[in-house]
Design a protein around this motif. Structure first.
Motif, short mmCIF file in Angstrom:
data_model
loop_
_atom_site.label_atom_id
_atom_site.label_comp_id
_atom_site.label_asym_id
_atom_site.label_seq_id
_atom_site.Cartn_x
_atom_site.Cartn_y
_atom_site.Cartn_z
N VAL A 150 28.27 36.95 26.24
CA VAL A 150 28.22 36.96 27.69
C VAL A 150 29.41 36.16 28.21
CG1 VAL A 150 26.87 36.32 29.74
CG2 VAL A 150 25.70 37.12 27.66
N PHE A 151 30.18 36.74 29.13
CA PHE A 151 31.40 36.09 29.61
C PHE A 151 31.84 36.77 30.90
CE2 PHE A 151 32.35 39.48 26.67
CZ PHE A 151 33.31 40.23 27.32
N GLU A 152 32.85 36.21 31.53
CA GLU A 152 33.48 36.84 32.68
C GLU A 152 35.00 36.76 32.52
OE1 GLU A 152 33.52 33.20 35.92
OE2 GLU A 152 31.70 34.44 35.74
N THR A 153 35.71 37.65 33.17
CA THR A 153 37.16 37.72 33.02
C THR A 153 37.83 37.96 34.37
OG1 THR A 153 37.25 40.11 32.70
CG2 THR A 153 36.88 38.77 30.75
N LYS A 154 39.11 37.60 34.42
CA LYS A 154 39.99 37.96 35.54
C LYS A 154 41.35 38.31 34.95
CE LYS A 154 37.88 35.15 39.20
NZ LYS A 154 38.13 34.11 40.24
N TRP A 155 42.09 39.14 35.65
CA TRP A 155 43.45 39.45 35.22
C TRP A 155 44.30 39.82 36.43
CZ3 TRP A 155 39.38 42.80 34.09
CH2 TRP A 155 39.40 44.03 34.76
N TRP A 156 45.60 39.67 36.28
CA TRP A 156 46.54 40.07 37.32
C TRP A 156 47.90 40.30 36.67
CZ3 TRP A 156 44.32 35.41 36.52
CH2 TRP A 156 45.16 34.31 36.29
N SER A 157 48.65 41.23 37.23
CA SER A 157 49.97 41.52 36.67
C SER A 157 50.97 40.49 37.16
CB SER A 157 50.44 42.94 37.07
OG SER A 157 50.53 43.05 38.47
N ARG A 158 51.95 40.19 36.31
CA ARG A 158 52.98 39.22 36.66
C ARG A 158 53.86 39.79 37.76
NH1 ARG A 158 54.54 35.16 33.36
NH2 ARG A 158 56.68 35.53 34.01
N ASN A 159 54.49 38.90 38.54
CA ASN A 159 55.35 39.34 39.63
C ASN A 159 56.83 39.33 39.27
OD1 ASN A 159 53.28 39.76 41.47
ND2 ASN A 159 53.20 37.60 42.00
N ASP A 160 57.13 39.18 37.97
CA ASP A 160 58.52 39.25 37.55
C ASP A 160 58.62 40.19 36.36
OD1 ASP A 160 57.17 37.68 35.81
OD2 ASP A 160 58.67 36.11 35.65
N GLY A 161 59.81 40.62 36.07
CA GLY A 161 60.01 41.55 34.98
C GLY A 161 59.65 42.96 35.41
N PRO A 162 59.86 43.95 34.54
CA PRO A 162 59.52 45.34 34.86
C PRO A 162 58.04 45.46 35.17
CG PRO A 162 60.83 45.19 32.85
CD PRO A 162 60.42 43.79 33.19
N ARG A 163 57.72 46.21 36.21
CA ARG A 163 56.32 46.30 36.60
C ARG A 163 56.08 47.53 37.47
NH1 ARG A 163 59.10 43.16 40.04
NH2 ARG A 163 58.50 43.02 42.21
N ALA A 164 54.86 47.92 37.60
CA ALA A 164 54.45 48.91 38.58
C ALA A 164 53.15 48.41 39.19
CB ALA A 164 54.24 50.27 37.92
N TYR A 165 52.92 48.73 40.42
CA TYR A 165 51.71 48.28 41.07
C TYR A 165 50.74 49.45 41.15
CZ TYR A 165 54.14 44.06 42.53
OH TYR A 165 54.81 42.88 42.55
N ASP A 166 49.55 49.28 40.64
CA ASP A 166 48.51 50.28 40.77
C ASP A 166 47.18 49.55 40.89
OD1 ASP A 166 47.79 49.47 38.21
OD2 ASP A 166 48.75 51.17 37.24
N GLU A 167 46.08 50.27 40.74
CA GLU A 167 44.79 49.64 40.96
C GLU A 167 44.45 48.59 39.90
OE1 GLU A 167 45.18 52.49 39.59
OE2 GLU A 167 43.50 53.13 38.35
N TRP A 168 45.21 48.56 38.79
CA TRP A 168 44.96 47.59 37.74
C TRP A 168 45.62 46.24 38.02
CZ3 TRP A 168 41.65 48.01 33.75
CH2 TRP A 168 41.19 49.29 33.42
N ALA A 169 46.43 46.14 39.08
CA ALA A 169 47.24 44.94 39.29
C ALA A 169 46.41 43.67 39.34
CB ALA A 169 48.06 45.09 40.56
N ILE A 170 45.23 43.75 39.92
CA ILE A 170 44.31 42.61 39.97
C ILE A 170 42.92 43.13 39.66
CG2 ILE A 170 43.31 40.81 41.44
CD1 ILE A 170 45.81 40.90 43.14
N GLY A 171 42.17 42.40 38.86
CA GLY A 171 40.81 42.84 38.55
C GLY A 171 39.96 41.73 37.98
N GLU A 172 38.69 41.99 37.86
CA GLU A 172 37.75 41.02 37.30
C GLU A 172 36.58 41.77 36.67
OE1 GLU A 172 35.53 40.21 41.60
OE2 GLU A 172 36.79 38.68 40.69
N GLY A 173 35.91 41.11 35.76
CA GLY A 173 34.77 41.74 35.09
C GLY A 173 33.80 40.71 34.56
N GLN A 174 32.61 41.19 34.22
CA GLN A 174 31.59 40.32 33.64
C GLN A 174 30.60 41.16 32.85
OE1 GLN A 174 29.55 38.38 36.86
NE2 GLN A 174 28.76 40.27 37.71
N VAL A 175 29.85 40.50 31.99
CA VAL A 175 28.85 41.18 31.18
C VAL A 175 27.52 41.19 31.92
CG1 VAL A 175 27.59 41.16 29.00
CG2 VAL A 175 30.01 40.53 29.04
#
Length: 243
Positions: A150-175
């Protein structure tokens, strides 16, 4: 790897002490490392502890990994290919990300006077970020949840380097009820402010350096269109002419 596989994600996972002990029993504690100049007993984790990967072969141009789990090596000038295309695809299909779990490097450790790797407990308690390429490791999280963690998570894409912005850019999850459930776009609150910055960055960049914005669901597309319209209206009003 393809260009989109160079997008870097910062990840945070949090679980309590009971689940950390379960994690150790299920998957082990990782490779033990004890640098002479560090007070930390460091553990180098790998997603292959959770979902074993195919045998790597550094002599095969399709199945090698020369990244050494060091995220900053991906930014080195004139860098060679770090992950073979076949291995990156296998990981994306089975782990949800094209790389293994990545850490800061030795240079960052020296500057910030901290460990170049992180303690197992530090990573699993959310005290240390880790990095992945292309996407967050969703399939790894799903396997951990199926194994009873049982855990929870967060993630976000970095704002430097090669990148593309889509719906995955920021997200969170939990069990919940033994399943890993996660949320990605549309964005709300502070995340929505980040979306506004994406549009501003897009129009503020030169034509040749413009970041690609990708919408993969209708709600996210509607939000992007709304912010583009608002941005254009503001600039037309204040400048009279918008190029």
């Amino acid at each position: 790897m393809d260009e989109e596989n160079w997008i870097i994600f910062k990840n945070v996972i949090k679980m309590n002490d009971e689940n950390i002990e379960k994690f150790k029993k299920l998957y082990g504690e990782g490779q033990y490392i004890h640098p002479l100049d560090s007070l930390f007993d460091e553990r180098k984790l790998s997603f292959s502890q959770i979902i074993p990967e195919v045998q790597k072969n550094n002599a095969n141009k399709e199945w090698f990994d020369n990244s050494k789990q060091d995220v900053w090596s991906f930014f080195e000038e004139d860098k060679p290919e770090l992950i073979g295309k076949a291995l990156a695809k296998w990981r994306l299909d089975h782990w949800g990300t094209s790389s293994d779990l990545l850490y800061e490097d030795e240079l960052i450790r020296m500057i910030e006077d901290g460990p170049s790797l992180q303690t197992l407990e530090g990573v699993l308690k959310g005290e240390c970020q880790f990095f992945t390429m292309c996407r967050p490791p969703i399939k790894i999280y799903e396997k951990m949840a199926a194994d009873g963690l049982v855990f929870e998570t967060k993630w976000w894409s970095r704002n430097d380097g090669p990148r593309a912005y889509d719906e995955w850019a920021i997200g969170e999850g939990q069990v919940a009820e033994g399943l890993f459930q996660y949320h990605i776009g549309p964005m709300t609150g502070e995340q929505e402010m980040s979306l506004e910055a994406v549009v501003k960055d897009f129009f503020g960049s030169g034509k040749d350096n413009r970041t690609t914005i990708v919408a993969k669901n209708r709600e996210h597309l509607d939000q992007l269109i709304q912010y583009v319209q608002e941005f254009l209206k503001r600039n037309l009003y204040t400048q009279g002419i918008f190029s």
